[in-house]
Design a protein around this motif. Structure first.
Motif, PDB file in Angstrom:
ATOM      1  N   SER A 107      -2.073 -14.863  -1.569  1.00 29.49           N
ATOM      2  CA  SER A 107      -2.114 -13.532  -1.809  1.00 29.49           C
ATOM      3  C   SER A 107      -1.432 -13.236  -3.617  1.00 29.49           C
ATOM      4  O   SER A 107      -0.378 -13.920  -3.769  1.00 29.49           O
ATOM      5  N   ALA A 108      -2.344 -13.129  -4.543  1.00 31.55           N
ATOM      6  CA  ALA A 108      -1.827 -13.219  -6.168  1.00 31.55           C
ATOM      7  C   ALA A 108      -1.625 -12.228  -6.394  1.00 31.55           C
ATOM      8  O   ALA A 108      -1.122 -11.272  -6.134  1.00 31.55           O
ATOM      9  N   PRO A 109      -0.790 -11.833  -7.556  1.00 30.97           N
ATOM     10  CA  PRO A 109       0.314 -10.899  -7.788  1.00 30.97           C
ATOM     11  C   PRO A 109      -0.403 -10.388  -8.154  1.00 30.97           C
ATOM     12  O   PRO A 109      -2.370 -10.926  -8.646  1.00 30.97           O
ATOM     13  N   VAL A 110      -0.646  -8.937  -8.625  1.00 34.20           N
ATOM     14  CA  VAL A 110      -1.821  -7.908  -8.780  1.00 34.20           C
ATOM     15  C   VAL A 110      -1.739  -8.003 -10.694  1.00 34.20           C
ATOM     16  O   VAL A 110      -0.870  -7.912 -11.496  1.00 34.20           O
ATOM     17  N   LEU A 111      -3.103  -8.062 -11.575  1.00 32.10           N
ATOM     18  CA  LEU A 111      -3.275  -8.230 -12.579  1.00 32.10           C
ATOM     19  C   LEU A 111      -2.407  -6.556 -13.186  1.00 32.10           C
ATOM     20  O   LEU A 111      -3.226  -5.678 -12.357  1.00 32.10           O
ATOM     21  N   PRO A 112      -1.853  -6.136 -14.572  1.00 31.87           N
ATOM     22  CA  PRO A 112      -1.627  -6.170 -15.168  1.00 31.87           C
ATOM     23  C   PRO A 112      -2.871  -4.271 -15.594  1.00 31.87           C
ATOM     24  O   PRO A 112      -2.995  -2.880 -15.864  1.00 31.87           O
ATOM     25  N   ASP A 113      -3.838  -5.336 -15.359  1.00 35.69           N
ATOM     26  CA  ASP A 113      -5.512  -4.818 -15.593  1.00 35.69           C
ATOM     27  C   ASP A 113      -5.954  -4.617 -15.208  1.00 35.69           C
ATOM     28  O   ASP A 113      -7.493  -4.826 -15.564  1.00 35.69           O
ATOM     29  N   TRP A 114      -5.963  -4.587 -13.672  1.00 33.07           N
ATOM     30  CA  TRP A 114      -6.575  -4.757 -13.060  1.00 33.07           C
ATOM     31  C   TRP A 114      -8.112  -3.826 -12.419  1.00 33.07           C
ATOM     32  O   TRP A 114      -8.841  -3.996 -12.144  1.00 33.07           O
TER      33      TRP A 114
ATOM     34  N   GLN B  91      -3.532  -5.927  -2.176  1.00 37.72           N
ATOM     35  CA  GLN B  91      -4.160  -4.368  -2.465  1.00 37.72           C
ATOM     36  C   GLN B  91      -5.419  -3.411  -2.250  1.00 37.72           C
ATOM     37  O   GLN B  91      -6.022  -2.444  -1.372  1.00 37.72           O
ATOM     38  N   TRP B  92      -6.262  -4.047  -0.667  1.00 35.09           N
ATOM     39  CA  TRP B  92      -7.004  -4.392  -0.031  1.00 35.09           C
ATOM     40  C   TRP B  92      -7.260  -3.475   0.445  1.00 35.09           C
ATOM     41  O   TRP B  92      -7.745  -2.479   0.609  1.00 35.09           O
ATOM     42  N   LYS B  93      -6.409  -2.737   1.321  1.00 38.35           N
ATOM     43  CA  LYS B  93      -6.287  -1.565   1.977  1.00 38.35           C
ATOM     44  C   LYS B  93      -6.279  -0.303   1.132  1.00 38.35           C
ATOM     45  O   LYS B  93      -7.232   0.840   1.045  1.00 38.35           O
ATOM     46  N   ALA B  94      -5.979  -0.206  -0.071  1.00 41.43           N
ATOM     47  CA  ALA B  94      -5.742   0.337  -0.616  1.00 41.43           C
ATOM     48  C   ALA B  94      -6.834   0.907  -1.386  1.00 41.43           C
ATOM     49  O   ALA B  94      -7.124   1.886  -1.446  1.00 41.43           O
ATOM     50  N   VAL B  95      -6.978   0.142  -1.554  1.00 41.46           N
ATOM     51  CA  VAL B  95      -8.545   0.073  -2.903  1.00 41.46           C
ATOM     52  C   VAL B  95      -9.639  -0.300  -1.865  1.00 41.46           C
ATOM     53  O   VAL B  95     -10.583   0.763  -1.931  1.00 41.46           O
ATOM     54  N   VAL B  96      -9.965  -0.895  -0.769  1.00 44.80           N
ATOM     55  CA  VAL B  96     -11.220  -1.508  -0.324  1.00 44.80           C
ATOM     56  C   VAL B  96     -11.100  -0.397   1.198  1.00 44.80           C
ATOM     57  O   VAL B  96     -11.967  -0.061   1.605  1.00 44.80           O
ATOM     58  N   LEU B  97     -10.424   0.012   1.627  1.00 44.59           N
ATOM     59  CA  LEU B  97      -9.973   1.051   3.304  1.00 44.59           C
ATOM     60  C   LEU B  97      -9.893   2.128   2.852  1.00 44.59           C
ATOM     61  O   LEU B  97      -9.306   1.937   4.255  1.00 44.59           O
TER      62      LEU B  97
END
Length: 199
Positions: free
Chosen positions: A67-74, A86-92
Motif C-alpha cells: 500500500s502506497a501513501p495517500v497522495l495529497p492531491d489524489w 482508500q479502496w473501501k471508501a472510494v471503490v466499494l
C-alpha cells in the motif's frame, strides 16, 4: 530476501514488496497458485519460521498487501489517484459506480490510455458525478486482496448494486474516449443526462 538480493531479480523483490532500502533479511511465504503472499513480521529465526508455517497451515495468516501513501492531491482531477488504503471508501462506496484502472508507471499501454481515460472521465463526471467515479491505482505499489491483476492496464467496473468486478480491459485496448464513454454507460446502464451548466 533483503535489498542486496534484488540485483539478481529486482522484479521479484518489487512483486513481493521487499523494502529496497532495507538491510535486514525479509522472509515471505508465497502461494504460487493464487499469488497470495505472507510476510514474516518478526525477525528471521527458526522459531519464527515454524510459527509462520504453522499459522499458514491453520489458515490464520493475513496476506501481505502493498500500500502506497495517500497522495495529497489524489482527488484533484476527474480520475482519482488512490492508494489501496482508500479502496473501501472510494471503490466499494455503495452510492457510486466505480471504474478502476490498475496501471504500472513503466507500461506503454497505460501511458497511451491515460489521457484518453481522463478525457472520458471528464466527460462523464460532468453528467454523473453524483453516481460514478473514475479511479486509477498504481498496481506496482498497491495490492487488493482477491483482485488478481494479470497484466497492465487492467480496467475493472464495480456497480454500486454489486461490487463484483467486471473486467473491461479488452474493451479499453485501443479505444478512444468516445468508446470508453459508451462502454462505461453500457456497463452501468446509465441513462442520458444533460451536462451541468457552468457558472
Amino acid at each position: 530476501m533483503c535489498s542486496s538480493d534484488l540485483q539478481g531479480d529486482p522484479g521479484l523483490g518489487e512483486f513481493l514488496g521487499v523494502n529496497p532500502e532495507g538491510t535486514e533479511p525479509e522472509l515471505f511465504l508465497f502461494e504460487a497458485e493464487n499469488h497470495k503472499k505472507y510476510r514474516l513480521e518478526s525477525g528471521v529465526s527458526v522459531a519464527a519460521i515454524k510459527d509462520l508455517t504453522a499459522a499458514h497451515k491453520a489458515k490464520t495468516l493475513q496476506p501481505f498487501l502493498k500500500s502506497a501513501p495517500v497522495l495529497p492531491d489524489w482527488d484533484a482531477t476527474a480520475v482519482k489517484a488512490i492508494s489501496s488504503s482508500q479502496w473501501k471508501a472510494v471503490v466499494l462506496d455503495e452510492t457510486k459506480h466505480a471504474v478502476v484502472e490498475i496501471y504500472a508507471p513503466w507500461c506503454g499501454h497505460c501511458q497511451k490510455l491515460e489521457p484518453i481515460y481522463l478525457k472520458a472521465a471528464e466527460h462523464l463526471d460532468n453528467k454523473y458525478s453524483d453516481e460514478l467515479v473514475f479511479v486509477k491505482m498504481d498496481g506496482t505499489l498497491n495490492e487488493i486482496e482477491d483482485i488478481n491483476v494479470g497484466g497492465f492496464p487492467t480496467v475493472l467496473a464495480f456497480s454500486k448494486q454489486d461490487k463484483t468486478p467486471v473486467d473491461l480491459s479488452d474493451k479499453m485496448h485501443g479505444a478512444d474516449a468516445k468508446t470508453i464513454v459508451k462502454t462505461v454507460k453500457e456497463a452501468f446502464k446509465l441513462g442520458d443526462k444533460d451536462r451541468k451548466s457552468v457558472v
